[in-house]
Design a protein around this motif. Structure first.
Motif, PDB file in Angstrom:
ATOM      1  N   ASP A 262       0.841  -1.192   0.000  1.00  0.00           N
ATOM      2  CA  ASP A 262       0.000   0.000   0.000  1.00  0.00           C
ATOM      3  C   ASP A 262       0.881   1.248   0.000  1.00  0.00           C
ATOM      4  O   ASP A 262       2.119   1.166  -0.010  1.00  0.00           O
ATOM      5  N   LEU A 263       0.248   2.426  -0.004  1.00  0.00           N
ATOM      6  CA  LEU A 263       0.999   3.672  -0.117  1.00  0.00           C
ATOM      7  C   LEU A 263       1.991   3.832   1.027  1.00  0.00           C
ATOM      8  O   LEU A 263       3.154   4.208   0.817  1.00  0.00           O
ATOM      9  N   ARG A 264       1.556   3.535   2.234  1.00  0.00           N
ATOM     10  CA  ARG A 264       2.438   3.691   3.397  1.00  0.00           C
ATOM     11  C   ARG A 264       3.663   2.794   3.261  1.00  0.00           C
ATOM     12  O   ARG A 264       4.800   3.221   3.517  1.00  0.00           O
ATOM     13  N   ALA A 265       3.447   1.544   2.839  1.00  0.00           N
ATOM     14  CA  ALA A 265       4.560   0.610   2.700  1.00  0.00           C
ATOM     15  C   ALA A 265       5.505   1.058   1.590  1.00  0.00           C
ATOM     16  O   ALA A 265       6.733   0.947   1.719  1.00  0.00           O
ATOM     17  N   ARG A 266       4.955   1.571   0.496  1.00  0.00           N
ATOM     18  CA  ARG A 266       5.816   2.031  -0.603  1.00  0.00           C
ATOM     19  C   ARG A 266       6.665   3.221  -0.167  1.00  0.00           C
ATOM     20  O   ARG A 266       7.839   3.335  -0.550  1.00  0.00           O
ATOM     21  N   ILE A 267       6.075   4.113   0.626  1.00  0.00           N
ATOM     22  CA  ILE A 267       6.841   5.267   1.126  1.00  0.00           C
ATOM     23  C   ILE A 267       7.968   4.791   2.036  1.00  0.00           C
ATOM     24  O   ILE A 267       9.114   5.241   1.933  1.00  0.00           O
ATOM     25  N   LEU A 268       7.657   3.862   2.933  1.00  0.00           N
ATOM     26  CA  LEU A 268       8.679   3.339   3.845  1.00  0.00           C
ATOM     27  C   LEU A 268       9.807   2.672   3.071  1.00  0.00           C
ATOM     28  O   LEU A 268      10.993   2.879   3.372  1.00  0.00           O
TER      29      LEU A 268
END
Length: 462
Positions: A262-268
């Motif tokens: 998800d977006l959060r995981a991709r940012i991390l």
């Protein structure tokens, strides 16, 4: 009262529900767990006050606990600390507990700072109180799961599987009955069948019906009429890999694919890539300059070998490496894998390959966003396992490109690297890559990166 410990088939008609209701029991457990958490917070902060101030009880510790408690309970409900999932999975329960405690702790610190009340707040007592309380809460959950398995059974859910001639349903700890044996047909003209079904599904948290395509409309109608959580098994949807359903005003569509992160995981993951790649480029730049000079001095041709590789979304990208072969004999398509005594490799190139220094320019690919630090290794289009192209060995090969390729990966730290002389060589890597994608998490990337340091120099580098 206990849920079934194994699957079993109901063979007799019963005028009563097949199972007692777990709903009231679950509510009681939620309440007891909440009371236990409140008690754990009280004990934890009292112990913190005793340890720091020597007071029993400490007014400061009690004050801080009273501020923390409503924040924790609010976030705990929001984070499903008291939910069916928390009764079904101990790992889920503990993860949600830790998350709720961390969010509550951070929120209270923010409130104290914003209201300028820090002088009336003991940070030592607060920190100790949180640690003691969390330890007690985790211990409480271990005790709770031991109690549930001993006195209630392996599950806190009542699940009923109805077999009406559809595909087999393998599900542990479920009640089962045969629709033909219990005359569960022609519901719209048969009140008796509706009554029997109503009694069977009473107290069930989940009802799964396996039936042929022709029967699905009738079962859909009946399950909705029964007011239960009903599901229909579909082999075709399973083969499609359906993951959800979208209902629009004029049509309904199946969701069959989604990105693994998800977006959060991709940012991390991107922040992790940059946090490693930028310092690595700075620190390794002297080594890279020396490697580049050595490549240039030994043989004519460019310093970098740029090859088209398959990346995220099965899209091509140019991957950088230090050239390790004579320029005229470099294989742009990767049709011929490098062998141990490959006469195309230069003396400098053999050293670069042996130490994995030839891969360092891929840090530039990481900065460009083509690659990640950790991920499935990118392959050349013409790569072969034995006598077959990679995707000819296993069509699941294309699924490994749902994430960015990496400088290193799970397959590499497991030793699956080097030439692919056999189809098995690819299958081992593919299995590891798909496992990595399915179970991605940031701590896992960090662990793979540390494990990579142990295999930088390896005997499979030709």
């Amino acid at each position: 009262m206990n849920a079934p410990t194994n699957n079993f088939t109901i063979g007799l008609k019963s005028p009563r529900p097949l199972a007692p209701s777990f709903e009231r029991r679950r509510l009681q457990i939620y309440l007891l767990l909440m009371v236990g958490d409140i008690g754990s917070l009280l004990i934890g902060f009292v112990l913190a006050g005793l340890a720091y101030f020597g007071d029993l009880p400490s007014s400061m510790a009690l004050f801080e606990m009273q501020l923390f408690l409503p924040l924790y309970l609010t976030l705990a409900f929001y984070q499903r600390v008291y939910s069916i999932e928390a009764l079904e999975s101990r790992n889920f329960a503990i993860r949600r507990l830790i998350l709720s405690m961390a969010l509550s702790a951070a929120l209270l610190v923010f409130v104290v700072f914003y209201t300028k009340s820090a002088e009336d707040f003991s940070r030592a007592v607060y920190a100790l109180g949180l640690v003691f309380s969390l330890m007690l809460m985790i211990a409480l959950r271990f005790c709770m799961f031991s109690f549930l398995h001993r006195f209630i059974g392996p599950t806190a859910l009542n699940v009923l599987v109805i077999d009406d001639g559809g595909p087999a349903v393998k599900l542990d700890h479920a009640y089962r009955l045969n629709a033909e044996e219990h005359q569960l047909h022609d519901f719209k003209q048969n009140p008796g069948a509706l009554d029997r079904l109503g009694r069977y599904v009473a107290n069930m948290d989940r009802v799964i019906v396996s039936c042929p395509l022709a029967q699905r409309e009738e079962w859909s109608f009946v399950l909705r009429a029964a007011g239960i959580n009903g599901e229909l098994v579909s082999e075709s949807l399973h083969e499609l890999g359906a993951i959800g359903l979208h209902r629009e005003q004029h049509f309904t569509s199946l969701a069959i694919a989604a990105g693994p992160l998800d977006l959060r995981a991709r940012i991390l993951k991107r922040l992790f890539d940059l946090a490693i790649a930028i310092p690595a480029l700075i620190c390794l730049s002297p080594l890279m300059i020396i490697a580049a000079l050595a490549v240039k001095l030994e043989s004519e041709g460019p310093v970098f070998f740029v090859q088209r590789r398959l990346g995220r979304g099965n899209r091509f990208f140019p991957m950088f490496k230090f050239r390790s072969m004579r320029a005229a004999e470099s294989d742009a398509d990767g049709t011929r894998s490098a062998a141990k005594d490959d006469d195309r490799i230069t003396r400098v190139g053999r050293i670069l390959r042996k130490t994995s220094v030839d891969e360092l320019p891929q840090l530039l690919n990481v900065l460009r966003g083509d690659m990640s630090i950790v991920g499935p290794r990118p392959h050349a289009l013409g790569s072969q396992a034995g006598t077959k192209l990679f995707w000819e060995v296993d069509v699941a090969y294309w699924h490994r490109h749902s994430l960015k390729p990496g400088l290193t990966g799970l397959a590499q730290v497991r030793g699956f690297r080097g030439a692919t002389d056999r189809e098995r060589d690819l299958q081992d890597r593919l299995q590891s890559d798909l496992e990595y994608i399915a179970n991605w998490n940031l701590p896992g990337d960090i662990l793979i990166l540390f494990r990579t340091l142990a295999v930088v120099v390896h005997d499979r580098a030709f």
